[in-house]
Design a protein around this motif. Structure first.
Motif, PDB file in Angstrom:
ATOM      1  N   ALA A  67      40.938  -9.332  42.925  1.00 15.58           N
ATOM      2  CA  ALA A  67      39.606  -9.408  43.155  1.00 15.58           C
ATOM      3  C   ALA A  67      38.908  -8.113  44.019  1.00 15.58           C
ATOM      4  CB  ALA A  67      39.354 -10.670  44.346  1.00 15.58           C
ATOM      5  N   ASP A  68      39.825  -7.577  44.675  1.00 17.31           N
ATOM      6  CA  ASP A  68      39.637  -6.168  45.302  1.00 17.31           C
ATOM      7  C   ASP A  68      39.165  -5.286  44.361  1.00 17.31           C
ATOM      8  OD1 ASP A  68      39.498  -7.490  48.066  1.00 17.31           O
ATOM      9  OD2 ASP A  68      41.441  -6.776  48.515  1.00 17.31           O
ATOM     10  N   GLU A  69      40.128  -4.930  43.478  1.00 17.72           N
ATOM     11  CA  GLU A  69      40.023  -3.957  42.433  1.00 17.72           C
ATOM     12  C   GLU A  69      38.675  -4.390  41.646  1.00 17.72           C
ATOM     13  OE1 GLU A  69      40.197  -0.815  40.665  1.00 17.72           O
ATOM     14  OE2 GLU A  69      42.013  -1.495  42.155  1.00 17.72           O
ATOM     15  N   TYR A  70      38.185  -5.521  41.361  1.00 19.02           N
ATOM     16  CA  TYR A  70      37.039  -5.793  40.546  1.00 19.02           C
ATOM     17  C   TYR A  70      35.733  -5.400  41.463  1.00 19.02           C
ATOM     18  CZ  TYR A  70      39.267  -8.189  36.742  1.00 19.02           C
ATOM     19  OH  TYR A  70      40.182  -8.642  35.273  1.00 19.02           O
ATOM     20  N   ARG A  71      36.093  -5.778  42.689  1.00 18.53           N
ATOM     21  CA  ARG A  71      34.974  -5.375  43.549  1.00 18.53           C
ATOM     22  C   ARG A  71      34.666  -4.021  43.692  1.00 18.53           C
ATOM     23  NH1 ARG A  71      34.686  -9.508  48.896  1.00 18.53           N
ATOM     24  NH2 ARG A  71      32.524  -8.583  48.765  1.00 18.53           N
ATOM     25  N   LYS A  72      35.797  -3.240  43.624  1.00 14.88           N
ATOM     26  CA  LYS A  72      35.541  -1.603  43.818  1.00 14.88           C
ATOM     27  C   LYS A  72      34.929  -1.202  42.358  1.00 14.88           C
ATOM     28  CE  LYS A  72      39.685  -0.959  46.266  1.00 14.88           C
ATOM     29  NZ  LYS A  72      41.293  -0.343  46.212  1.00 14.88           N
ATOM     30  N   GLN A  73      35.160  -2.033  41.145  1.00 15.09           N
ATOM     31  CA  GLN A  73      34.489  -1.514  39.874  1.00 15.09           C
ATOM     32  C   GLN A  73      33.115  -2.085  39.894  1.00 15.09           C
ATOM     33  OE1 GLN A  73      36.140   0.146  37.580  1.00 15.09           O
ATOM     34  NE2 GLN A  73      38.306   0.262  38.504  1.00 15.09           N
ATOM     35  N   GLY A  74      32.723  -2.667  40.856  1.00 18.71           N
ATOM     36  CA  GLY A  74      31.406  -3.186  40.924  1.00 18.71           C
ATOM     37  C   GLY A  74      31.315  -4.395  39.828  1.00 18.71           C
ATOM     38  N   ARG A  75      32.332  -5.127  39.512  1.00 23.08           N
ATOM     39  CA  ARG A  75      32.382  -6.174  38.432  1.00 23.08           C
ATOM     40  C   ARG A  75      32.405  -7.429  39.323  1.00 23.08           C
ATOM     41  NH1 ARG A  75      37.213  -4.501  34.683  1.00 23.08           N
ATOM     42  NH2 ARG A  75      36.108  -5.999  33.468  1.00 23.08           N
ATOM     43  N   ASP A  76      31.339  -8.037  39.989  1.00 23.68           N
ATOM     44  CA  ASP A  76      31.318  -9.063  40.912  1.00 23.68           C
ATOM     45  C   ASP A  76      31.384 -10.247  40.312  1.00 23.68           C
ATOM     46  OD1 ASP A  76      30.456  -7.746  43.379  1.00 23.68           O
ATOM     47  OD2 ASP A  76      28.839  -7.044  42.147  1.00 23.68           O
ATOM     48  N   ALA A  77      31.206 -10.505  38.876  1.00 19.97           N
ATOM     49  CA  ALA A  77      31.450 -11.656  38.335  1.00 19.97           C
ATOM     50  C   ALA A  77      32.996 -12.111  38.020  1.00 19.97           C
ATOM     51  CB  ALA A  77      30.456 -11.985  36.886  1.00 19.97           C
ATOM     52  N   SER A  78      33.796 -10.889  37.919  1.00 22.39           N
ATOM     53  CA  SER A  78      34.960 -11.082  37.491  1.00 22.39           C
ATOM     54  C   SER A  78      35.807 -11.362  38.860  1.00 22.39           C
ATOM     55  CB  SER A  78      35.607  -9.764  37.003  1.00 22.39           C
ATOM     56  OG  SER A  78      35.199  -9.458  35.689  1.00 22.39           O
ATOM     57  N   ALA A  79      35.161 -10.602  39.907  1.00 25.47           N
ATOM     58  CA  ALA A  79      36.022 -10.975  41.182  1.00 25.47           C
ATOM     59  C   ALA A  79      35.790 -12.462  41.741  1.00 25.47           C
ATOM     60  CB  ALA A  79      35.157  -9.925  42.321  1.00 25.47           C
ATOM     61  N   ALA A  80      34.555 -12.784  41.399  1.00 27.29           N
ATOM     62  CA  ALA A  80      34.188 -14.123  41.724  1.00 27.29           C
ATOM     63  C   ALA A  80      34.778 -15.280  41.204  1.00 27.29           C
ATOM     64  CB  ALA A  80      32.420 -14.630  41.362  1.00 27.29           C
ATOM     65  N   ALA A  81      35.241 -15.086  39.729  1.00 31.46           N
ATOM     66  CA  ALA A  81      36.156 -15.901  39.286  1.00 31.46           C
ATOM     67  C   ALA A  81      37.630 -16.024  39.781  1.00 31.46           C
ATOM     68  CB  ALA A  81      36.401 -15.364  37.743  1.00 31.46           C
ATOM     69  N   VAL A  82      37.968 -14.862  40.261  1.00 30.00           N
ATOM     70  CA  VAL A  82      39.268 -14.743  40.847  1.00 30.00           C
ATOM     71  C   VAL A  82      39.214 -15.542  42.256  1.00 30.00           C
ATOM     72  CG1 VAL A  82      41.060 -13.419  41.971  1.00 30.00           C
ATOM     73  CG2 VAL A  82      39.936 -12.518  39.837  1.00 30.00           C
ATOM     74  N   TYR A  83      38.297 -15.295  42.987  1.00 28.56           N
ATOM     75  CA  TYR A  83      38.103 -15.999  44.412  1.00 28.56           C
ATOM     76  C   TYR A  83      37.837 -17.677  44.078  1.00 28.56           C
ATOM     77  CZ  TYR A  83      37.346 -11.536  46.867  1.00 28.56           C
ATOM     78  OH  TYR A  83      37.411 -10.421  47.621  1.00 28.56           O
ATOM     79  N   ARG A  84      37.250 -17.758  42.936  1.00 31.21           N
ATOM     80  CA  ARG A  84      36.926 -19.270  42.709  1.00 31.21           C
ATOM     81  C   ARG A  84      38.177 -20.087  42.401  1.00 31.21           C
ATOM     82  NH1 ARG A  84      32.213 -22.611  39.194  1.00 31.21           N
ATOM     83  NH2 ARG A  84      33.613 -24.433  38.757  1.00 31.21           N
ATOM     84  N   ALA A  85      38.923 -19.428  41.459  1.00 33.29           N
ATOM     85  CA  ALA A  85      40.569 -19.750  41.240  1.00 33.29           C
ATOM     86  C   ALA A  85      41.239 -20.067  42.600  1.00 33.29           C
ATOM     87  CB  ALA A  85      41.064 -18.942  40.209  1.00 33.29           C
ATOM     88  N   LEU A  86      41.141 -19.197  43.543  1.00 30.57           N
ATOM     89  CA  LEU A  86      41.785 -19.385  44.835  1.00 30.57           C
ATOM     90  C   LEU A  86      41.430 -20.594  45.799  1.00 30.57           C
ATOM     91  CD1 LEU A  86      42.386 -15.677  45.930  1.00 30.57           C
ATOM     92  CD2 LEU A  86      43.807 -17.020  45.725  1.00 30.57           C
ATOM     93  N   VAL A  87      40.026 -20.512  45.588  1.00 33.84           N
ATOM     94  CA  VAL A  87      39.388 -21.561  46.436  1.00 33.84           C
ATOM     95  C   VAL A  87      39.822 -23.035  45.579  1.00 33.84           C
ATOM     96  CG1 VAL A  87      37.028 -22.688  46.941  1.00 33.84           C
ATOM     97  CG2 VAL A  87      37.331 -20.310  47.229  1.00 33.84           C
ATOM     98  N   GLU A  88      39.740 -23.160  44.627  1.00 35.80           N
ATOM     99  CA  GLU A  88      39.808 -24.461  44.102  1.00 35.80           C
ATOM    100  C   GLU A  88      41.492 -24.822  44.072  1.00 35.80           C
ATOM    101  OE1 GLU A  88      39.012 -24.584  39.961  1.00 35.80           O
ATOM    102  OE2 GLU A  88      36.994 -24.190  40.195  1.00 35.80           O
ATOM    103  N   SER A  89      42.321 -24.125  43.884  1.00 37.22           N
ATOM    104  CA  SER A  89      43.939 -24.185  44.180  1.00 37.22           C
ATOM    105  C   SER A  89      44.282 -24.462  45.672  1.00 37.22           C
ATOM    106  CB  SER A  89      44.587 -23.051  43.713  1.00 37.22           C
ATOM    107  OG  SER A  89      45.941 -23.444  43.841  1.00 37.22           O
ATOM    108  N   LEU A  90      43.886 -23.530  46.442  1.00 37.07           N
ATOM    109  CA  LEU A  90      43.960 -23.725  47.989  1.00 37.07           C
ATOM    110  C   LEU A  90      43.365 -25.235  48.338  1.00 37.07           C
ATOM    111  CD1 LEU A  90      43.292 -20.256  49.211  1.00 37.07           C
ATOM    112  CD2 LEU A  90      45.428 -21.498  49.583  1.00 37.07           C
ATOM    113  N   ASP A  91      42.204 -25.556  47.967  1.00 38.36           N
ATOM    114  CA  ASP A  91      41.554 -26.789  48.177  1.00 38.36           C
ATOM    115  C   ASP A  91      42.392 -28.085  47.737  1.00 38.36           C
ATOM    116  OD1 ASP A  91      39.675 -28.603  49.266  1.00 38.36           O
ATOM    117  OD2 ASP A  91      38.330 -28.513  47.368  1.00 38.36           O
TER     118      ASP A  91
END
Length: 273
Positions: A172-196
């Motif tokens: 997710a950090d790498e996607y954010r560095k690249q300015g690709r926020d939608a891709s980073a959001a997908a990774v974060y969402r996967a983490l949120v869902e799994s952890l929840d």
């Protein structure tokens, strides 16, 4: 390298510092390496534990896969830091650079291609670093994170020890560095869902999993808002968070409510701007 005894004491309790000193004296550090500012080590406790610290990061950004659930860093991390205080490992960064410089380009390409072909996580990190589109959906990313829960304690449903989520946070950090926020959001969402959904399995290292959840949720809000602004329209991000308030782990509901309010506010501020 800014490692000092005072800096180590700042990230742990007095009792843990003393235990870390004992571990170092007892020779429990079985393996230790350094590349640039990152030190990795193996420390022997009730079993072998992996430790990672970064001297360039605030508070050393410590990580250990032991079940410690108290305040601050664990004794394994402290032992490694104290070891570095007394005898800093040789930096293997120059050796790594020299080997890369000397390698035949075709052979190097073949080596990396073989490694990428057999390691999906490394391949995804490679794509993110070099501007290629993600190859995994939220569901696929989430399935990989779920497997980590299943593999951690395969004989039991309950998870007693921390899980290393750095693979996905780094992605997710790498996607954010690249300015690709939608891709980073997908990774974060996967983490949120799994952890929840897996939080009910956790019976130890609560602080570790709570910090990972909060980090993923905050990252999702930031990146989902940025992606929405770029697309000049709303996505299902707010609906996802609102649904989780009702269906998710009860004691995480307050965090989902906060995240929903924060996301709505960021979307409004973005549209006004």
């Amino acid at each position: 390298m800014g490692v000092t005894e005072d800096a180590i004491r700042e990230i742990c309790t007095d009792a843990v510092f003393e235990r870390g000193e004992n571990y170092l004296t007892e020779g429990r550090i079985r393996e230790i390496h350094r590349v640039d500012t990152t030190v990795t080590a193996v420390v022997s406790g009730s079993r072998q534990y992996d430790v990672r610290v970064d001297f360039a990061a605030d508070g050393f950004d410590p990580w250990c896969n032991c079940p410690y659930d108290g305040p601050g860093a664990c004794k394994h991390v402290v032992a490694v830091l104290l070891c570095c205080l007394n005898d800093l490992p040789a930096d293997e960064g120059d050796r790594l650079d020299a080997a890369l410089d000397a390698a035949d380009p075709d052979a190097l390409r073949e080596f990396f291609r073989e490694a990428l072909a057999t390691d999906a996580a490394l391949r995804e990190q490679f794509f993110a670093s070099f501007g290629e589109s993600s190859t995994r959906s939220v569901d696929e990313l989430r399935a990989a994170i779920d497997r980590r829960f299943e593999e951690t304690n395969p004989e039991y449903y309950v998870v007693f020890e921390p899980i290393d989520f750095s693979e996905w946070f780094d992605l997710a950090d790498e996607y954010r560095k690249q300015g690709r926020d939608a891709s980073a959001a997908a990774v974060y969402r996967a983490l949120v869902e799994s952890l929840d959904d897996n939080m009910e399995r956790v019976d130890g290292a609560y602080d570790h999993f709570s910090r990972a959840f909060t980090r993923a949720l905050d990252g999702y809000v930031d990146c989902a808002a940025a992606a929405d602004r770029e697309a000049d329209g709303a996505t299902d991000a707010v609906a996802f968070l609102e649904e989780r308030i009702e269906s998710g782990t009860p004691y995480l509901a307050d965090q989902f409510e906060r995240a929903t309010a924060d996301l709505k506010e960021e979307l409004v501020d973005g549209s006004d701007g």
